[in-house]
Design an enzyme around this catalytic site. Sequence first.
Site, short mmCIF file in Angstrom:
data_model
loop_
_atom_site.label_atom_id
_atom_site.label_comp_id
_atom_site.label_asym_id
_atom_site.label_seq_id
_atom_site.Cartn_x
_atom_site.Cartn_y
_atom_site.Cartn_z
N LYS A 169 37.10 -29.22 20.11
CA LYS A 169 35.85 -28.76 20.76
C LYS A 169 34.93 -28.31 19.65
O LYS A 169 35.32 -27.52 18.79
CB LYS A 169 36.12 -27.58 21.70
CG LYS A 169 34.88 -27.16 22.49
CD LYS A 169 34.77 -27.98 23.74
CE LYS A 169 33.43 -27.95 24.40
NZ LYS A 169 33.42 -28.75 25.64
N ARG A 188 30.14 -34.64 18.22
CA ARG A 188 31.40 -35.35 18.49
C ARG A 188 31.68 -36.40 17.42
O ARG A 188 32.81 -36.56 16.97
CB ARG A 188 31.32 -36.05 19.85
CG ARG A 188 31.39 -35.13 21.05
CD ARG A 188 31.53 -35.92 22.36
NE ARG A 188 30.42 -36.81 22.61
CZ ARG A 188 29.40 -36.57 23.45
NH1 ARG A 188 29.36 -35.43 24.14
NH2 ARG A 188 28.44 -37.44 23.62
N SER A 196 34.96 -33.06 22.15
CA SER A 196 33.89 -32.72 23.09
C SER A 196 33.10 -31.57 22.50
O SER A 196 33.60 -30.82 21.67
CB SER A 196 34.43 -32.40 24.48
OG SER A 196 35.22 -31.26 24.46
N SER A 217 37.24 -37.27 29.32
CA SER A 217 36.13 -36.58 28.67
C SER A 217 35.11 -37.62 28.23
O SER A 217 35.46 -38.75 27.85
CB SER A 217 36.71 -35.79 27.49
OG SER A 217 35.70 -35.30 26.65
#
EC number: 3.5.2.15
Lengths: 353, 353, 353, 353
Positions: free
Chosen positions: B145, B177, B214, B321
């Site tokens: 993340k 990302r 993500s 995701s």
Amino acid sequence: MSSTALYTVPTAGPDDVAALKALDGHSASDILAVIGKTEGNGCVNDFSRTLSAAVWHPLLEDSAITVFSGGAEGVISPHVNIFVRDERQYSGHPRGLVTAVGRTRVIGPEEIGRPAQVDAVHETVVALLTELGVGPDDVHLVLIKCPLLSSDAIAGVHRRGLRPVTTDTYESMSRSRAASALGIAMALKECDRDRALLALEGRDDVWSARASASSGAELDDCHILVVAESDAAANPLRAAHTAMRDALDIQALTEVFDRIAAEGGTVRQIFAKAEADPSGAIRGYRHTMLTDSDVNATRHARAAVGGLIAALHGNGAVYVSGGAEHQGPSGGGSVTVIYDVPATANATGEASR
Amino acid sequence: MSSTALYTVPTAGPDDVAALKALDGHSASDILAVIGKTEGNGCVNDFSRTLSAAVWHPLLEDSAITVFSGGAEGVISPHVNIFVRDERQYSGHPRGLVTAVGRTRVIGPEEIGRPAQVDAVHETVVALLTELGVGPDDVHLVLIKCPLLSSDAIAGVHRRGLRPVTTDTYESMSRSRAASALGIAMALKECDRDRALLALEGRDDVWSARASASSGAELDDCHILVVAESDAAANPLRAAHTAMRDALDIQALTEVFDRIAAEGGTVRQIFAKAEADPSGAIRGYRHTMLTDSDVNATRHARAAVGGLIAALHGNGAVYVSGGAEHQGPSGGGSVTVIYDVPATANATGEASR
Amino acid sequence: MSSTALYTVPTAGPDDVAALKALDGHSASDILAVIGKTEGNGCVNDFSRTLSAAVWHPLLEDSAITVFSGGAEGVISPHVNIFVRDERQYSGHPRGLVTAVGRTRVIGPEEIGRPAQVDAVHETVVALLTELGVGPDDVHLVLIKCPLLSSDAIAGVHRRGLRPVTTDTYESMSRSRAASALGIAMALKECDRDRALLALEGRDDVWSARASASSGAELDDCHILVVAESDAAANPLRAAHTAMRDALDIQALTEVFDRIAAEGGTVRQIFAKAEADPSGAIRGYRHTMLTDSDVNATRHARAAVGGLIAALHGNGAVYVSGGAEHQGPSGGGSVTVIYDVPATANATGEASR
Amino acid sequence: MSSTALYTVPTAGPDDVAALKALDGHSASDILAVIGKTEGNGCVNDFSRTLSAAVWHPLLEDSAITVFSGGAEGVISPHVNIFVRDERQYSGHPRGLVTAVGRTRVIGPEEIGRPAQVDAVHETVVALLTELGVGPDDVHLVLIKCPLLSSDAIAGVHRRGLRPVTTDTYESMSRSRAASALGIAMALKECDRDRALLALEGRDDVWSARASASSGAELDDCHILVVAESDAAANPLRAAHTAMRDALDIQALTEVFDRIAAEGGTVRQIFAKAEADPSGAIRGYRHTMLTDSDVNATRHARAAVGGLIAALHGNGAVYVSGGAEHQGPSGGGSVTVIYDVPATANATGEASR
């Protein structure tokens, strides 16, 4: 006789009519129905449907119908499915697909979602079956486009001292689909009128695996397409139908595909309905489609089921439509697969006019 | 040693921590990572992620990480995947799944999407592999993340006389990302730094089938989870990975599932990335995810691929995701499946501490 | 006595509690109510509200309430309005603003939008007026946060064999606001119970220019704030209220502002409700808020009315909340302005404790 | 000579051409331009614009232009502004409004947002000024519709080995508006080409208070309307322009309205541009338009500024368009007001042909 051929052609936009050039030996005057997926939101203010209707109708015979189902979410690819009159006799094909199209009378705004709509749809579908010379069991798909309630229409109903079935424009799409689907179910002998009307009030559970209804602001009557198999036709197209029990029901789909493969058939197109399970959960797992105030539930449902069906089909030009009230079991949806089969052994495979 | 167990538990909302009660013989202090799907829009202003982080962190050790991936579109069911330290030796299991977690240093807003982020991620992943005592080939998933650029952060960068990598907040999620995925690819020896930096500039095509990134506004460093198999562990969990070539690639998925079934394994969870094909088409068929100004492309991609993967898995509590830059081939995405296997023949199946 | 001071402080995000530092001579324990605008969609799945409630409640006394109204569309700037107990006697101020806060009992999901909610709100508001020692005519604002129906709650009602007032989660927000507003109208002697219940069924037209209701998934009782003027207080704050007849009613606003200016007052904050005119038109001109399936009508209404009120106020940190059922005339909304006035001539202007 | 009259007529939908019946003594062949607000999202996939263009163009002369600006958020009411050729000489009017319309050559996808577009717009506007026989100072509005980049167009540019100015379809709308506005600014002598090109790269700050640009997928050239005052005309219409400094700048608006009232004028229509302040704040107060991933910033800006302007005008049929790059100061927007004035004292008030 309305022996039929089917063309599925991608579109570059809602105003793209280049699909006409893809017709092989047919002309625009042979078109019975243009059934398209357009790329609007599929909800009340989806002008992609209106735009498609505006560009297609001038090209078609007055008797032809159009059904544009908005919403090409996720991998769904905008396209048109063109059903044409195909009088050629394909040898080696002892039967084939037949198609009839028609319209109900205008459905008044105060009738939308009410028994009057159920009855009008029922009547027209029955007439189309008669025209085709087929019985309810021969039918694999009754696809319908029906009107919704705009703010203007709601205000008009109120001005005349009447009450519309709902004052929520998005909700009116659901009510209209429900009434249409129940009219279809009656015509296909899946229920009688009493049960249909109880179901309309939410007091019974009736559904048809062969009904596919969508609603839109671009029309005020219902456009109806009936697809059946008939011994009176001789073409390579066949149809099968099933129902997805829920949005995850890959088994229902693979079972039909396996059946078609066993016949030596090749899938041409899939017409499926999808909806957010009204219970708020699928197989006990909570979904959030009904609590998402940013994206309407029908968009979610199309995206998810479209993702599955397109993957199975191998491309995104599949007809997945949202809002499956009485079109398959609650939370699931009706599915019709059109496929073609090879000619039987002693046939030449050549069509003769 | 960080031999690991995995719990996948549905949530009733982003602030639901009842999953803690589902831990079997483990307590909150054993938790290494909480990897959740929350039901926001998965984009810039997704406060469901922040809410989940706010309620979970006070319950966890400081060393634990959380990754909340927003977006439970379509049939995806909000849930948490809890990786816990599980020191039990399961007999009949000569190997098992191991997990390590860590954080990079704070990534400055001006570093987001740039080589500094690639390097920070690379460094931390390498350290985590060392900690686990595994090599790059043992790794099946590096899940991360990473931060994004808010309007405030962008203004701050400008005030300091610098230029952010983009001034579009949604675009910054993609840039972040991308940099994270390339840092992972370097750490897993899938490319060297030169190629990673060329890829960051769009001048090379590098991807990892084991990277899952993500981004979110709820953190300013990167949270990283590494999942690997190791002979030093002894538990029933195993992992496999693959890459979907595009959003319709059911074959890649069934191939992995078949392989797992052949081992007698049972799928426990699937971690997949999805994206709208940047070419605007899938297998030559136009999609509309990149031209839909109402619903962002990552939402479409999650809904569609989630619809497929959930149907294959049989329930919606799958981790799908959106935004797969350098995480699988362009238009496709990385996929990691965690499964368990039965103990070998002469084993008792009982765990011993 | 609950003589009150008011702080309006911008927030950097829903989890920003830095406003606490802006309190001048007050501490968190003096806070009666935190009334905030948060930046979610203001609809069912608005987790910005839940996040704000989650970070604020641990900092407040148990008796304090929070009302977070989602939706900072357009120029509306996220902020909190903190009402604190201020026992200082400001000389030169023969009267002042007083505030009381309270909660109803838990409202069961099957009670939402129904007479039971009307009665519970009525009862609590009456008790708060008694606590303040003021009559209905002294009141300028009753602001309430009330629960909505989530998918889970709807399913729960059905499981118990009952029927919820609606099965549409977004619609439930409207029903809950309506019941709350009618309970307020009763408590302020603007209607009796019979008329309130007829209005709840849509069979009468009752509204209060002093009611401000918003609904959310983050609570299961109703949080209520009453703001009144009282001779028993001595502080520089005053309040005025009016009703916008429609979303364009700049005259109602300028009339109040002019009145305040004539008193030498300075506007501190505006609490306004807004809604899409349910007739589908404003002054005969069609609006499209009710037919926009991409953006909910309450978002449109907040954006438009927020644009007007913020321009008049000179900044965007105004409290404009969407969905004005029975809160001002149909299509319009209630408006309360809090302002301060200079001390009278012989006053020192200094506060004494 | 193109002395002009203006009709502003509400529409019942994007395909409503009933406004033709509202023309008083004019016919469709007199129409120079149809400038409408349609009710789509105003972004990339806004088919309401395409639909309006599709139904209007067959009714108009080839030389006529249409500009449909999507987005009727909040109180904005969909309508068309029809500029017609009006050769009547209105006595008592020593001057009047004149209008010219034209099109640039086709702008290639690789030219969008680049100097080639600036130059093409510049050239066409200069030609239109010459045609009108007015100087830059006589001009009050240059309104333009320009193309955007669709996914297809982007892919096409890539196939030809070129790079589009952006690969983000929504961002391409902004780039196209910017280039158009700078071409207008050059033509109106508000900057030279060097400064225009620096501004295009973000290296200078240039804007015109008379430029109004919107972009759409429904055309591939630029449609341009120039509105000026001229002594060569004799009609009651006049125009004024100003710039809002930010979205709250009610002062700029009231100042123009007061000036018009002082002339005895009556406001007929307002053409305004609006944008989300790119700094992320307005007058130091944070806004959230740029971090809202559910609703695009242009929609927010139109809704807010539309709420203000419609309230001042007294109805929602105002032309407020989103995305004000170089059209007014950063965060603000250009504003043109068209009004009519009474005939001078010795005039009869009758028009003579």
